[in-house]
Motif scaffolding. Structure first.
Motif, PDB file in Angstrom:
ATOM      1  N   ASP A  31       5.093  -2.487  -3.007  1.00 18.62           N
ATOM      2  CA  ASP A  31       4.537  -1.313  -3.667  1.00 18.62           C
ATOM      3  C   ASP A  31       3.256  -1.700  -4.417  1.00 18.62           C
ATOM      4  O   ASP A  31       3.292  -2.574  -5.297  1.00 18.62           O
ATOM      5  CB  ASP A  31       5.586  -0.763  -4.652  1.00 18.62           C
ATOM      6  CG  ASP A  31       5.371   0.708  -4.952  1.00 18.62           C
ATOM      7  OD1 ASP A  31       4.315   1.240  -4.589  1.00 18.62           O
ATOM      8  OD2 ASP A  31       6.265   1.315  -5.566  1.00 18.62           O
ATOM      9  N   ASP A  32       2.162  -1.096  -4.042  1.00 23.05           N
ATOM     10  CA  ASP A  32       0.890  -1.263  -4.770  1.00 23.05           C
ATOM     11  C   ASP A  32       0.299  -2.674  -4.711  1.00 23.05           C
ATOM     12  O   ASP A  32      -0.466  -3.054  -5.604  1.00 23.05           O
ATOM     13  CB  ASP A  32       1.027  -0.874  -6.260  1.00 23.05           C
ATOM     14  CG  ASP A  32       1.409   0.576  -6.492  1.00 23.05           C
ATOM     15  OD1 ASP A  32       1.559   1.323  -5.516  1.00 23.05           O
ATOM     16  OD2 ASP A  32       1.545   0.964  -7.671  1.00 23.05           O
ATOM     17  N   CYS A  72       1.968   6.492  -2.353  1.00 23.35           N
ATOM     18  CA  CYS A  72       3.263   6.071  -1.855  1.00 23.35           C
ATOM     19  C   CYS A  72       3.966   7.032  -0.902  1.00 23.35           C
ATOM     20  O   CYS A  72       4.199   6.719   0.267  1.00 23.35           O
ATOM     21  CB  CYS A  72       4.120   5.829  -3.083  1.00 23.35           C
ATOM     22  SG  CYS A  72       5.802   5.542  -2.744  1.00 23.35           S
ATOM     23  N   LYS A 125      12.991   0.935  -2.793  1.00 23.70           N
ATOM     24  CA  LYS A 125      12.370   2.200  -3.181  1.00 23.70           C
ATOM     25  C   LYS A 125      12.400   3.230  -2.045  1.00 23.70           C
ATOM     26  O   LYS A 125      12.023   2.919  -0.920  1.00 23.70           O
ATOM     27  CB  LYS A 125      10.916   1.926  -3.580  1.00 23.70           C
ATOM     28  CG  LYS A 125      10.126   3.177  -3.910  1.00 23.70           C
ATOM     29  CD  LYS A 125       8.759   2.822  -4.458  1.00 23.70           C
ATOM     30  CE  LYS A 125       7.923   4.069  -4.690  1.00 23.70           C
ATOM     31  NZ  LYS A 125       6.633   3.761  -5.332  1.00 23.70           N
ATOM     32  N   HIS A 269       4.949  -2.192  -8.627  1.00 26.75           N
ATOM     33  CA  HIS A 269       4.668  -0.887  -9.246  1.00 26.75           C
ATOM     34  C   HIS A 269       4.970  -0.943 -10.748  1.00 26.75           C
ATOM     35  O   HIS A 269       5.731  -1.795 -11.198  1.00 26.75           O
ATOM     36  CB  HIS A 269       5.562   0.166  -8.571  1.00 26.75           C
ATOM     37  CG  HIS A 269       5.115   1.578  -8.784  1.00 26.75           C
ATOM     38  ND1 HIS A 269       5.432   2.282  -9.925  1.00 26.75           N
ATOM     39  CD2 HIS A 269       4.387   2.409  -8.010  1.00 26.75           C
ATOM     40  CE1 HIS A 269       4.909   3.494  -9.827  1.00 26.75           C
ATOM     41  NE2 HIS A 269       4.273   3.601  -8.689  1.00 26.75           N
ATOM     42  N   ASP A 321       2.450  -0.288   0.542  1.00 25.89           N
ATOM     43  CA  ASP A 321       2.364   1.157   0.785  1.00 25.89           C
ATOM     44  C   ASP A 321       1.009   1.764   0.442  1.00 25.89           C
ATOM     45  O   ASP A 321       0.676   2.857   0.888  1.00 25.89           O
ATOM     46  CB  ASP A 321       3.479   1.911   0.048  1.00 25.89           C
ATOM     47  CG  ASP A 321       3.302   1.891  -1.464  1.00 25.89           C
ATOM     48  OD1 ASP A 321       2.626   0.978  -1.989  1.00 25.89           O
ATOM     49  OD2 ASP A 321       3.848   2.784  -2.132  1.00 25.89           O
ATOM     50  N   ASN A 322       0.277   1.063  -0.394  1.00 28.00           N
ATOM     51  CA  ASN A 322      -1.082   1.510  -0.742  1.00 28.00           C
ATOM     52  C   ASN A 322      -1.747   0.358  -1.484  1.00 28.00           C
ATOM     53  O   ASN A 322      -1.101  -0.642  -1.807  1.00 28.00           O
ATOM     54  CB  ASN A 322      -1.069   2.796  -1.589  1.00 28.00           C
ATOM     55  CG  ASN A 322      -0.175   2.741  -2.798  1.00 28.00           C
ATOM     56  OD1 ASN A 322       0.854   3.412  -2.866  1.00 28.00           O
ATOM     57  ND2 ASN A 322      -0.519   1.912  -3.786  1.00 28.00           N
ATOM     58  N   LYS A 351      -5.851   1.920  -5.295  1.00 30.98           N
ATOM     59  CA  LYS A 351      -4.779   2.870  -5.010  1.00 30.98           C
ATOM     60  C   LYS A 351      -5.263   4.293  -5.306  1.00 30.98           C
ATOM     61  O   LYS A 351      -5.928   4.517  -6.325  1.00 30.98           O
ATOM     62  CB  LYS A 351      -3.595   2.541  -5.913  1.00 30.98           C
ATOM     63  CG  LYS A 351      -2.500   3.583  -5.955  1.00 30.98           C
ATOM     64  CD  LYS A 351      -1.396   3.148  -6.908  1.00 30.98           C
ATOM     65  CE  LYS A 351      -0.290   4.166  -7.012  1.00 30.98           C
ATOM     66  NZ  LYS A 351       0.834   3.686  -7.838  1.00 30.98           N
TER      67      LYS A 351
HETATM   68 CA    CA Z   1       2.774   2.651  -4.116  1.00 29.96          CA
END
Ligand code: CA
Ligand code: NG6
Length: 497
Positions: A31-32, A72, A125, A269, A321-322, A351
């Motif tokens: 995540d991120d 996300c 997640k 995240h 995811d980003n 992001k």
């Molecule tokens: Ca994310």
């Protein structure tokens, strides 16, 4: 008789052989995490990520892999379904009480594997909504869960670490819920009597910089109000351990069967509250420490595969995811201590933005049995995973996966080119990316951002030559009107398909 016996023995042998040959697939979805965050992607950064780097050394490191969106929920939607999120109305970052976005029965990567006889699981997640159109009822059996879209087992955090409810869900139940202490979640009106961040900042262990000022849980102000479920609430500092242990346990339990595991970490995240073991270890504040924790989780997964003799026959994909963000709403020292770490490497943006860093992400694939280690510059999108992995295991691509291309040859390193083009998107902005050019369509006004970081929106068309100007500094739109016209038309064609 004898002939029949020979025949059935042959069939049996063949099925056993095929069965044994079925590769396991593990997707580790961060995540991120930004394009530059791992040492193997941007060695100028001093932070070491040894486990990810080892994966890259033994696998293929992609330099031009993209998410479909810079946030996300839309990215995850595309990864799982094979459809650009903007084809559906209203797919955006979801609150924690949103109804399920992927309706039961809709084919996903997981259902493809399930139909092919695999064990399938998601650990980590979710952030794709739960429940029917009313949203989830946390206090009974939750309807419309990952288990309804192909995952035979699920252990998830419903939305994000910074959104309520702060509880885990295993299959269709909140873990450790005491029925005498029911959970109430509301994103508009206060529920319960617990202190909220904007009224009681003195109670916070990490203060907010923007938003994140509703119910305080575990000393952290969240997005949304929550009451009840006290025994079920997670402790942020233990989350990576819990998810990693679940994923490790799942691999061990299924080591003799083909399995598909979607391991979607909460790291890195916000809120970034890694376990005490990692606190202060990166020297870069909470964000760097969370990166170390992520790298540790990756190491545990790889160790488990190795220990069980599964390393060769398991295809591992690691991606994000980003793109990266430094201040994402909490004052966790990530800005102050960032130093000369470049989360986006040499890319521009972040992001939530339409510049490269928003959606060009790390993407590493290891499949020791079939893939030669190296670096690939092939253009690929996460939306292609469903078609490509379907091909890998001899299944048809579900017809609903309208944007997914079978790029298996690119993923396995046999095709150096990959896609001809792909579309990235961020909160109302669209870009089309080719081998050389990237065109960002003009958007009205500036999308509001609370962190003052640039998102790349502009009223004028933007055109960049990514082969010469990967940092998107030099807008060629005026110099190359023909290319702008061509890409504008092509983008419209894809959007209206
Ligand atoms: Ca994310
Ligand atoms: C934003 C949050 C941010 C993060 C993001 C979702 C505020 C001010 N910002 O709305 O902190 O939670 O949503 O991140 O609340 S994502 O990776 O799940 O898309």
């Amino acid at each position: 008789m004898t002939k029949n016996l020979i025949l059935s023995t042959l069939i049996l042998l063949q099925t056993t052989y095929l069965f044994a040959q079925k590769p396991n697939v593990v997707i580790i979805y961060a995540d991120d995490i930004g394009y530059g965050d791992f040492h193997c992607y941007y060695p100028n950064n001093k932070l070491q990520t040894p486990n990810v780097d080892k994966l890259a050394k033994d696998g293929l490191l992609f330099t031009r892999a993209y998410t479909t969106a810079a946030t996300c929920t839309p990215s995850r939607y595309s990864l799982l379904t094979g459809e650009y999120s903007w084809r559906q109305k209203g797919i955006k970052i979801l609150p924690g009480n949103a109804p399920a976005l992927i309706k039961s029965g809709r084919p996903t990567i997981a259902s493809v594997f399930k139909n092919a006889g695999y064990e399938t699981a998601v650990v980590g997640k979710w952030h794709l909504g739960l429940g029917d159109s009313q949203g989830p009822d946390w206090n009974t059996t939750i309807k419309e869960t990952p288990n309804d879209v192909g995952f035979k087992y699920s252990f998830i955090l419903p939305a994000t670490g910074d959104r309520v409810p702060t509880v885990y869900i295993e299959n269709s139940k909140v873990v450790n819920l005491d029925p005498k202490d029911p959970i109430i979640v509301d994103y508009n009106n206060k529920v319960g009597n617990e202190p909220i961040g904007r009224e009681h900042p003195e109670l916070l262990k990490v203060k907010h910089s923007h938003g994140h000022d509703y119910t305080i849980i575990n000393g952290v102000g969240r997005i949304g109000y929550m009451s009840g479920g006290k025994a079920a609430r997670w402790v942020d500092e233990d989350m990576a351990d819990i998810f990693t242990n679940k994923a490790v346990g799942y691999i061990e339990k299924n080591k003799d069967k083909p399995f598909f595991l979607y391991f979607a970490t909460h790291d890195i995240h916000v809120p970034r509250l890694p376990n005490q073991r990692f606190v202060g270890k990166s020297g870069l504040g909470a964000r760097g420490d969370a990166l170390l924790e992520f790298d540790w989780s990756v190491g545990e997964i790889l160790k488990t595969l190795e220990k069980n003799g599964l390393s060769k026959n398991t295809l591992v994909i690691l991606s994000s995811d980003n793109g990266p963000v430094v201040d994402d709403g909490y004052q966790d020292q990530s800005v102050e201590l960032l130093g000369d770490h470049h989360p986006a490497g040499n890319l521009r943006g972040r992001k939530g933005g339409i510049f490269e860093a928003g959606s060009r992400v790390p993407f590493i694939l290891r499949y020791s049995e079939k893939v030669k280690p190296g670096v690939s510059n092939a253009l690929i999108s996460q939306v292609d995973l469903i078609a490509s992995l379907s091909a890998l295991i001899g299944q048809n691509t579900p017809k609903e996966a309208v944007d997914s291309q079978n790029q298996l040859n690119a993923l396995l390193g046999k095709d150096k080119v990959g896609r001809k083009e792909l579309v990235t998107n961020s909160v109302g902005s669209y870009a089309i990316v080719e081998e050389r050019f990237k065109y960002i369509a003009p958007t009205e006004g500036q999308v509001n951002t609370n962190t003052n970081a640039e998102r790349g929106n502009s009223n004028s068309p933007q055109l960049y030559d990514l082969t010469l100007d990967v940092g998107e500094k030099n807008n060629l739109a005026e110099k190359e009107p023909e290319t702008v016209k061509r890409l504008e038309k092509r983008l419209a064609e894809i959007r209206n398909k």
